[in-house]
Design an enzyme around this catalytic site. Structure first.
Site, short mmCIF file in Angstrom:
data_model
loop_
_atom_site.label_atom_id
_atom_site.label_comp_id
_atom_site.label_asym_id
_atom_site.label_seq_id
_atom_site.Cartn_x
_atom_site.Cartn_y
_atom_site.Cartn_z
N ASP A 62 3.30 4.93 -1.95
CA ASP A 62 3.81 2.48 -1.96
C ASP A 62 2.24 2.33 -1.30
OD1 ASP A 62 6.08 3.58 -2.97
OD2 ASP A 62 7.02 2.76 -0.41
N ASP A 63 1.84 1.16 -1.41
CA ASP A 63 1.00 0.72 -0.59
C ASP A 63 -0.51 0.35 -0.49
OD1 ASP A 63 3.66 0.52 0.93
OD2 ASP A 63 2.45 1.59 3.24
N HIS A 113 6.04 -3.68 -5.34
CA HIS A 113 6.18 -3.68 -4.16
C HIS A 113 5.75 -4.36 -3.23
CE1 HIS A 113 7.21 -0.99 -0.32
NE2 HIS A 113 5.75 -0.74 0.17
N TYR A 154 9.62 -1.20 4.37
CA TYR A 154 10.33 -0.40 5.25
C TYR A 154 12.04 0.36 4.34
CZ TYR A 154 6.63 -2.52 6.95
OH TYR A 154 5.81 -3.80 7.43
N HIS A 208 2.63 7.99 0.75
CA HIS A 208 1.79 6.38 0.86
C HIS A 208 0.23 7.17 0.92
CE1 HIS A 208 5.17 5.83 3.24
NE2 HIS A 208 5.42 4.07 3.10
ZN ZN Z 1 5.53 -0.01 2.21
#
Ligand code: ZN
Length: 259
Positions: A62-63, A113, A154, A208
């Site tokens: 993610d991210d 996302h 989150y 991440h």
């Molecule tokens: Zn995230």
């Protein structure tokens, strides 16, 4: 346009149209993703792991994309011929479209996302959809493909919101079953051992690709999973769907966005 018919990863289309989709037939006829018939309605809307007894796991990152950590991670994955799923932030996609292109070229799946990583649970439906659409647009611009699943920042999304996203965009909310809490930076050894220790058949593993520790943990984590006999699939694949890039996604129309 983003119609119910060509965006099926959940039960919405089958339920609203009264159709019962035979997986193979639906794929052949429409090019849409057929439904796994062993998931109940709630799980099509919200997925934490795949219903399989086979030694398959889905790595999710993610991210990103991050300008240096993500390419390093892609090298690590490539060396092991592993496909992963990247839940990218729209703003980062707009900034680093070439990295997203590389992800797709190397067989990875792109998930949505959101655009700026907000707590979606604090936003109204219109803002939630805008976050998703803006990101899908950026991904489409980079790779001419649309994400087919989303993950809330989150994990914060109410049941009502998950149902709303499923109804409006046919996107299942993908959560996870293994969380190494890599964002707390416990050290790469701990991240790797939590991933290897937590894996079960069908696991969706959260990480991440914006933390150096996480990327540093990956060779040991991935090799540990390989040693335990696991193979890797993207999120769509592990849910029994077609390769996401084979789907004929289209951009949402202005109408569908404003509704
Ligand atoms: Zn995230």
């Amino acid at each position: 346009m983003l119609t119910r018919r060509n965006l099926i990863l959940g039960s919405g289309a089958a339920a609203t149209s009264g159709l019962v989709l035979a997986p193979g037939a639906a794929r052949a006829a429409t090019g849409s993703i057929a439904l796994p018939d062993d998931l109940d309605t709630e799980r099509l809307i919200t997925v934490t792991n795949a219903p399989t007894r086979r030694n398959l796991v889905a790595m999710t990152f993610d991210d990103g994309p991050h300008p240096t950590y993500t390419p390093t991670l892609l090298d690590i994955l490539k060396k092991r011929r592993i496909r992963a799923t990247f839940y990218v932030i729209g703003q980062n996609v707009a900034r680093y479209p070439d990295i997203v292109k590389r992800m797709v070229d190397e067989g990875h799946e792109i998930g949505n996302h959101t655009w700026r990583h907000p707590f979606l649970s604090q936003l109204g439906s219109k803002s939630v959809l805008r976050e998703l659409d803006r990101t899908s647009d950026a991904v489409y611009k980079a790779v001419q493909r649309m994400p087919v699943t989303m993950r809330p920042p989150y994990g914060a999304l109410s049941r009502r919101q998950r149902a709303m996203i499923h109804k409006e965009r046919e996107m299942p909310t993908i959560l996870w079953s293994v969380d190494p809490e890599d964002w707390r930076r416990p050290g790469s050894t701990v991240v790797a051992s939590r991933i290897v220790g937590g894996a079960k058949p069908g696991a969706i593993i959260l990480s991440h690709d914006i933390h150096s520790q996480t990327v540093k943990a990956m060779p040991a984590a991935l090799d540990g999973l390989i040693d335990k006999g696991y193979r890797f699939e993207t999120v769509s694949m592990i849910l029994g769907q077609r390769d996401w890039t084979k789907l004929r996604w289209r951009l949402p129309t202005a109408d569908s966005r404003d509704s």
